[in-house]
Write an enzyme that holds these catalytic residues in place. Sequence first.
Site, short mmCIF file in Angstrom:
data_model
loop_
_atom_site.label_atom_id
_atom_site.label_comp_id
_atom_site.label_asym_id
_atom_site.label_seq_id
_atom_site.Cartn_x
_atom_site.Cartn_y
_atom_site.Cartn_z
N SER A 162 25.62 37.64 6.80
CA SER A 162 24.60 36.74 6.25
C SER A 162 23.86 37.42 5.11
O SER A 162 22.89 36.88 4.58
CB SER A 162 23.64 36.27 7.35
OG SER A 162 23.30 37.34 8.16
N GLY A 163 24.31 38.61 4.74
CA GLY A 163 23.60 39.37 3.69
C GLY A 163 23.91 38.90 2.29
O GLY A 163 24.81 38.09 2.04
N ASP A 164 23.14 39.47 1.39
CA ASP A 164 23.18 39.11 -0.01
C ASP A 164 24.54 39.43 -0.66
O ASP A 164 25.12 38.62 -1.38
CB ASP A 164 22.06 39.94 -0.68
CG ASP A 164 21.78 39.50 -2.06
OD1 ASP A 164 21.63 38.29 -2.24
OD2 ASP A 164 21.75 40.36 -2.96
N HIS B 3 29.06 55.78 -9.33
CA HIS B 3 29.60 55.11 -10.53
C HIS B 3 29.76 56.06 -11.72
O HIS B 3 30.80 56.08 -12.38
CB HIS B 3 28.69 53.97 -10.98
CG HIS B 3 28.27 53.03 -9.88
ND1 HIS B 3 29.10 52.67 -8.85
CD2 HIS B 3 27.11 52.37 -9.66
CE1 HIS B 3 28.46 51.82 -8.06
NE2 HIS B 3 27.26 51.63 -8.53
N ASP C 3 33.63 51.54 -4.44
CA ASP C 3 32.65 51.71 -5.52
C ASP C 3 32.96 50.59 -6.50
O ASP C 3 34.01 50.60 -7.15
CB ASP C 3 32.88 53.09 -6.17
CG ASP C 3 31.96 53.33 -7.35
OD1 ASP C 3 31.59 52.35 -8.03
OD2 ASP C 3 31.62 54.49 -7.61
N HIS C 4 32.08 49.59 -6.58
CA HIS C 4 32.49 48.37 -7.30
C HIS C 4 32.77 48.62 -8.78
O HIS C 4 33.48 47.87 -9.42
CB HIS C 4 31.49 47.23 -7.08
CG HIS C 4 30.22 47.33 -7.88
ND1 HIS C 4 29.21 48.19 -7.57
CD2 HIS C 4 29.81 46.67 -8.99
CE1 HIS C 4 28.23 48.05 -8.44
NE2 HIS C 4 28.57 47.12 -9.32
C1 BG6 Z 1 24.63 49.16 -7.62
C2 BG6 Z 1 23.26 49.79 -7.56
O1 BG6 Z 1 25.59 50.02 -7.10
O2 BG6 Z 1 24.95 48.85 -8.95
C3 BG6 Z 1 22.21 48.90 -8.21
O3 BG6 Z 1 22.91 50.00 -6.20
C4 BG6 Z 1 22.64 48.50 -9.60
O4 BG6 Z 1 20.95 49.56 -8.25
C5 BG6 Z 1 24.05 47.94 -9.58
O5 BG6 Z 1 21.73 47.52 -10.08
C6 BG6 Z 1 24.57 47.68 -10.97
O6 BG6 Z 1 25.80 47.06 -10.86
P1 BG6 Z 1 26.36 46.12 -12.01
O7 BG6 Z 1 27.73 45.77 -11.58
O8 BG6 Z 1 25.43 44.97 -12.09
O9 BG6 Z 1 26.29 46.95 -13.24
#
Ligand code: BG6
Length: 501
Positions: free
Chosen positions: A19-21, A252, A189-190
Amino acid sequence: MLCIETAAGPCSLVVFGASGDLAHRKLFPSLLELFAGDLISRRFYLIGCGRTAMTHDDFREGIDRALRGRISDRAASDQGDFLKRCFYVQGRYDSPDLYGSLREEMTRLDELFEVDGTRLFYLSVPPDLYGVIAEHLSESKLSCPAASGHLQQVRLVVEKPFGKDLRSAEELDRKLHLCFHESQIFRLDHYLGKETVQNILVFRFANSLFEPLWNRNYIDHVQITLSESLGVEHRAGYYDRTGALRDMFQNHMLQMLALVAMEPPSSFQPDHVRDEKNKLLRSVSPISLREEDCQIVRGQYGPGMIDGRSVPGYRQEDEVDPQSQTETFVAARLMIDNWRWKGVPFYLRSGKRLPRKLTEIVIVFKSIPHSLFHEAGLEELPRNVLRFQIQPEEGTFLSLQAKRPGSKICMSTLEMAVEYHKVFGVEMPEAYQRLLLDCMIGDQTLFTRHDSILLSWGLLQPVLEQWESGKADIYVYESGTSTIDPAEKLIRKLGHTWMPL
Ligand code: BG6
């Protein structure tokens, strides 16, 4: 066109923290896009797990609301079919009852949707719950593959932060490794799922043009910028304990650095790529913290203006300690001690409440050795600059000097631009689509291996210790500014300047 894309086979996905963001904004829309694109099999189901009491229908309605405005037309037409595959199981993460109910539900749904193989457990919960959930999954045997399957069919997906320092990261690894083998753990790590970040490897290793130049002989310095205009938003509780070094740098920023600077792997096999990234991280020289040659500085945003609107300082944000020493900005000069990069500075900066959202990697080439045009007063020509822009628009840009039509010698800097959405005529897919699909397929190339995490924490540990000792006061910068004095001093030391924000 050369394309490799694999669709995932039959698969079940359990999302803890459903249910999280994150689940609503990123996971569900990405899953539906994959489903509609036939990259997820129809033999698929999703179970959301959470503490909130909800029926399956409530859960589906929540997903339905989350999808609005976030999906393509193609995905919208498959939404009904997708929602039919979504279910909910409620319980406390530390209670064996939850895992009992989950087990029952999975047995029922495995049969209903003929899912006999891959199982993914996605932990979209605070990291202090990772150990507890992994342990329960193991004790309830949910982490065991089906009798005919193999270990790798059951996977655990976790998101950063992976610990808060070296010791806690080791402890987290220890806990996860008690229950799951490293080949089953997908540390997401997105940033590694973003198209331009993936493109760094293709750009470097699928063109013969750049790799010969990719070294200390031709490159003057590199800048990696990850700037945001947003402040801490609603995440002060997490952020005030974390700060920019842990939130952005350890993961990142260092991962992007590794992709830009690593040696060519012998193949695109996950461990070949990840071994090279680790070798690079191992070659980063220890970060000097001595006042005379300090390589890393930090700041915290104060009040200011963003987009013509006044915004509060970090310490005035809700839930932030009014005396907080947490950094919202970090800049560093990293040096890499290897044959390729010796003496080339890598400048990294990341911060919140900077003038705009911009993520880019900039390679600044050396000046030409001799100018033919000095008689025309053109002694110092601008250097060639290659920019990988990751956000807001994704693209690659190369600046070149060229003659302007007309006068005998009149030069301008031109930029050759490859803007991906224009060239390919499509919207860039959300990073989570790539990453979720890779989890389902079982490809760990874009996921961070445990030793990489430890190497990054190891590099930053002395910095964390010094900053936490409370010896140095933090520099407060005005929100919306792009000149942050300590960062300016840091880059000017070797005669460089930051790329404009
Ligand atoms: C997240 C951080 O990993 O990346 C956030 O926890 C940051 O603090 C976010 O805002 C930025 O991601 P993006 O994809 O919007 O550049």
